[in-house]
Design an enzyme around this catalytic site. Structure first.
Site: not given
Ligand code: INI
Length: 154
Positions: A56, A58, A81, A88
């Protein structure tokens, strides 16, 4: 007084769906909902591009790039998410929502916020075609409405 509102007639132009791979099982159901809505309102499959992003977080950059290209009349962002043990979740939710809002304002193209922010998978599944509807469908209807509304505004 005159009321101005967007109709749900199929607009000319292409739609982009930006969907995250994170929590793919849930997001895939949101994509199905979005496609169902586009089909319901007579937007043909050839007028839709699906862009996959890692998570999310990105979504805003990719949505802004798509919107700024002027190739699309709207960009539909889909993601999920799910709260974990740390904070986080809060950072990802805030950054994603703020980023999508900024991309809307920077480009003037409607960019829809179809990102579920849930405490657990079950809560998200309820909103991805389960007992609480499909958020992907709902935001896609809002996308069509916004495209038609913006055309009428000065
Ligand atoms: N990304 C999500 O789309 N949903 C989530 O629940 C999530 N958690 O829980 O960490 C999540 N993390 C990744 C984040 O969106 C990025 O892709 C990552 O941090 C790289 O920038």
């Amino acid at each position: 007084m005159s009321t101005i509102e967007g109709s749900l007639t199929a607009p000319q132009g292409r739609f982009a769906i930006a969907a995250s791979k994170f929590n793919h099982e849930i997001v895939a159901k949101l994509v199905i909902g979005a496609k169902d809505a586009l089909r319901k309102y007579r937007i043909v499959d050839d007028a839709i591009d699906l862009v996959m992003v890692p998570g999310a977080f990105e979504l805003p950059l990719v949505a802004q790039r798509l919107a700024a290209s002027k190739k699309y009349v709207a960009v539909i962002c889909l993601g999920a998410v799910i709260r974990g043990d740390t904070d986080h979740y809060d950072y990802v939710c805030t950054a994603t929502a703020d980023g999508i809002l900024q991309a809307n304002l920077a480009t003037g193209v409607p960019i829809l916020f179809g990102v579920l922010t849930c405490d657990a998978d079950a809560q998200a599944l309820d909103r991805a075609g389960g007992k609480a509807g499909n958020k992907g469908f709902d935001v896609t209807v809002a996308a069509i409405e916004m495209v038609n509304l913006l055309k009428q505004l000065p």
